[in-house]
Design a protein around this motif. Structure first.
Motif, PDB file in Angstrom:
ATOM      1  N   MET A 105       3.577 -21.979 -14.478  1.00 21.39           N
ATOM      2  CA  MET A 105       2.257 -21.526 -14.076  1.00 21.39           C
ATOM      3  C   MET A 105       1.278 -22.686 -13.927  1.00 21.39           C
ATOM      4  SD  MET A 105      -0.431 -18.976 -15.807  1.00 21.39           S
ATOM      5  CE  MET A 105      -1.125 -20.338 -16.669  1.00 21.39           C
ATOM      6  N   GLN A 106       1.460 -23.698 -14.780  1.00 22.31           N
ATOM      7  CA  GLN A 106       0.552 -24.844 -14.703  1.00 22.31           C
ATOM      8  C   GLN A 106       0.982 -25.835 -13.629  1.00 22.31           C
ATOM      9  OE1 GLN A 106      -0.975 -26.565 -18.152  1.00 22.31           O
ATOM     10  NE2 GLN A 106      -1.197 -24.659 -19.245  1.00 22.31           N
ATOM     11  N   GLY A 107       1.983 -25.479 -12.846  1.00 24.92           N
ATOM     12  CA  GLY A 107       2.394 -26.339 -11.750  1.00 24.92           C
ATOM     13  C   GLY A 107       3.316 -27.459 -12.160  1.00 24.92           C
ATOM     14  N   GLY A 108       3.973 -27.312 -13.291  1.00 19.68           N
ATOM     15  CA  GLY A 108       4.880 -28.358 -13.758  1.00 19.68           C
ATOM     16  C   GLY A 108       6.186 -28.354 -12.987  1.00 19.68           C
ATOM     17  N   LYS A 116      -6.916 -40.608 -23.099  1.00 19.05           N
ATOM     18  CA  LYS A 116      -8.091 -39.731 -23.031  1.00 19.05           C
ATOM     19  C   LYS A 116      -7.642 -38.278 -23.120  1.00 19.05           C
ATOM     20  CE  LYS A 116     -10.962 -42.528 -20.077  1.00 19.05           C
ATOM     21  NZ  LYS A 116     -11.000 -42.655 -18.632  1.00 19.05           N
ATOM     22  N   TRP A 117      -8.502 -37.451 -23.688  1.00 21.11           N
ATOM     23  CA  TRP A 117      -8.171 -36.028 -23.821  1.00 21.11           C
ATOM     24  C   TRP A 117      -7.887 -35.407 -22.462  1.00 21.11           C
ATOM     25  CZ3 TRP A 117      -6.380 -32.469 -26.773  1.00 21.11           C
ATOM     26  CH2 TRP A 117      -6.634 -31.118 -26.531  1.00 21.11           C
ATOM     27  N   GLU A 118      -8.626 -35.863 -21.431  1.00 21.07           N
ATOM     28  CA  GLU A 118      -8.428 -35.289 -20.087  1.00 21.07           C
ATOM     29  C   GLU A 118      -7.072 -35.695 -19.512  1.00 21.07           C
ATOM     30  OE1 GLU A 118     -11.320 -37.347 -20.665  1.00 21.07           O
ATOM     31  OE2 GLU A 118     -12.226 -35.527 -21.463  1.00 21.07           O
ATOM     32  N   ASP A 119      -6.511 -36.804 -19.984  1.00 21.94           N
ATOM     33  CA  ASP A 119      -5.244 -37.304 -19.435  1.00 21.94           C
ATOM     34  C   ASP A 119      -4.034 -36.815 -20.209  1.00 21.94           C
ATOM     35  OD1 ASP A 119      -6.646 -38.664 -17.567  1.00 21.94           O
ATOM     36  OD2 ASP A 119      -6.709 -40.545 -18.692  1.00 21.94           O
ATOM     37  N   ARG A 120      -4.240 -35.891 -21.128  1.00 21.80           N
ATOM     38  CA  ARG A 120      -3.109 -35.440 -21.941  1.00 21.80           C
ATOM     39  C   ARG A 120      -2.034 -34.828 -21.055  1.00 21.80           C
ATOM     40  NH1 ARG A 120      -6.899 -31.819 -21.668  1.00 21.80           N
ATOM     41  NH2 ARG A 120      -6.537 -29.589 -21.882  1.00 21.80           N
ATOM     42  N   PRO A 121      -0.764 -34.992 -21.438  1.00 18.49           N
ATOM     43  CA  PRO A 121       0.294 -34.448 -20.590  1.00 18.49           C
ATOM     44  C   PRO A 121       0.261 -32.928 -20.526  1.00 18.49           C
ATOM     45  CG  PRO A 121       1.200 -35.394 -22.598  1.00 18.49           C
ATOM     46  CD  PRO A 121      -0.242 -35.748 -22.576  1.00 18.49           C
ATOM     47  N   LEU A 122       0.913 -32.405 -19.505  1.00 19.09           N
ATOM     48  CA  LEU A 122       0.854 -30.966 -19.226  1.00 19.09           C
ATOM     49  C   LEU A 122       1.368 -30.112 -20.379  1.00 19.09           C
ATOM     50  CD1 LEU A 122       1.592 -29.588 -15.760  1.00 19.09           C
ATOM     51  CD2 LEU A 122       2.629 -28.411 -17.670  1.00 19.09           C
TER      52      LEU A 122
END
Lengths: 121, 262
Positions: free
Chosen positions: B119-122, A26-32
């Motif tokens: 910054m994104q908390g990684g 899902k788009w919301e679950d994409r990695p950071l």
């Protein structure tokens, strides 16, 4: 979370994009890293085991090298390459440049290193 | 792979307040078309990802700093990996010399990515297998509140973490390799494992290393303690800048929530 462990195919971005496109992720679950990579992709992407570019490595030489090669400078003391002040060799090459047009017999006198007073400069 | 709640970055929480065109489900192609020349300002706040240099990593170092830290020295021509040729300036009496202009560009990109990840908390993990530099790297990781792995790499630490640590494990969000070889001159296994687990990698690649499987490549000397100290200093500063921004955003969010509650 769905993912592909075939690391040799594409790169992490193309693999995650493929999963998103196929609906496995899902788009919301994409990695950071996904948004960061989209905004700041690598300047150069490397394919796995791609053919090396056909570039010839150039040799780095300086004008002074001719002089260095032509004479025995082994009696000059070692010096610190990080030193920002002019070193002994700088002095010799400066002299050399100044007398470049002079006849050869004067040159031998010029590079009589044993009698050279380095501290003068 | 990652526990869901942790995998969310801070900016995504903030981005819920932003117009949908930034991060909606149809935005995959839109994001690609974002122009990075002009920062986009939404609700009075610059979207960090649209700013070309949000953390000002451009002012962290100059080419002269790289030169003084001996980043330009490569190995002998005989051990050159042909894939590294585009990053080289040439060879000086059989020693390869890196083109520091290129190194500068690549290092700035890597620092920017590290700062954004922070910054994104990684979670950021530093790697270094050279024993003389291991302490520097571990100290750097400690100082910026991140992690380091400078010892023997046990296979499966990433790929089989659930079994090895007997629990669901959060893997790092960025791996920084200050040296991409292991101690037998082969590529570090963690680079392959990071690629398998979809973790981006930043790697300092010397003239005898292969850029294979690395996401962000920084061509340069990976042996001299002076060079490693410089890289460590820069990455530490970038990460701390990212973390400072994160703190700022969280305080802003909390103030906003308080306002709405009262």
């Amino acid at each position: 979370m769905a993912s592909s462990r075939l690391e040799k195919i594409g790169n992490i971005y193309t693999r995650v994009s493929g999963l998103i496109r196929a609906g496995a992720l899902k788009w919301e679950d994409r990695p950071l890293f996904y948004d960061i990579y989209t905004a700041f992709p690598p300047l150069k992407e490397h394919k796995y085991k791609e053919d090396p570019p056909n570039i010839k490595l150039r040799n780095i030489f300086y004008e002074e090298d001719k002089e260095r090669a032509s004479k025995d400078y082994s009696n000059m003391l070692a010096f610190d390459m990080n030193e920002k002040k002019p070193v002994r060799t700088d002095y010799v090459f400066k002299q050399h440049k100044a007398f470049e047009s002079k006849p050869a017999k004067e040159e031998s006198k010029l590079f009589d290193l044993k009698n050279l007073d380095f501290n003068k400069e | 792979m990652l526990p869901k709640a942790n995998a969310y970055g801070l900016f995504r929480i903030i981005s819920n307040n932003l117009p949908k065109r930034f991060f909606s489900s149809a935005a995959v192609s839109e994001i690609k078309e974002l122009e990075l020349d002009t920062p986009k300002i939404v609700n009075g706040r610059v979207n960090p990802l649209t700013h070309p240099d949000y953390f000002n990593v451009g002012n962290l170092f100059t080419v002269r700093d790289l030169l003084e830290a001996r980043v330009h020295f490569g190995h002998k021509v005989g051990s050159l990996n042909d894939r590294m040729k585009p990053y080289l300036f040439g060879s000086r009496l059989d020693f390869t010399i890196f083109d520091l202009e290129q190194t500068k560009e690549h290092l700035q990109r890597a620092l920017n990515v590290a700062a954004h990840t922070a910054m994104q908390g990684g979670i950021i993990l530093f790697f270094c297998r050279s024993s003389i530099n291991a302490h520097t790297v571990e100290k750097t990781a400690l100082e910026c509140g991140e992690f380091a792995h400078t010892r023997y790499w046990r296979g499966g630490t990433f790929t089989n973490s659930k079994v090895q640590f007997k629990a669901v494990t959060r893997l790092p969000d960025l791996c920084i390799f200050l040296n991409t070889l292991n101690n037998v001159m082969l590529q570090h296994t963690a680079i392959r494992d990071s690629a398998k687990m979809n973790i981006p990698t930043i790697g300092v690649v010397d003239s005898n290393c292969s850029p294979d499987l690395l996401t962000y490549v920084v061509p340069g000397n990976d042996d001299s303690p002076a060079s490693i100290e410089l890289y460590c200093k820069l990455f530490k500063e970038a990460i701390l800048r990212g973390k400072a921004k994160r703190k700022e955003f969280i305080e802003e969010l909390e103030a906003l929530e308080k306002e709405q509650a009262s």
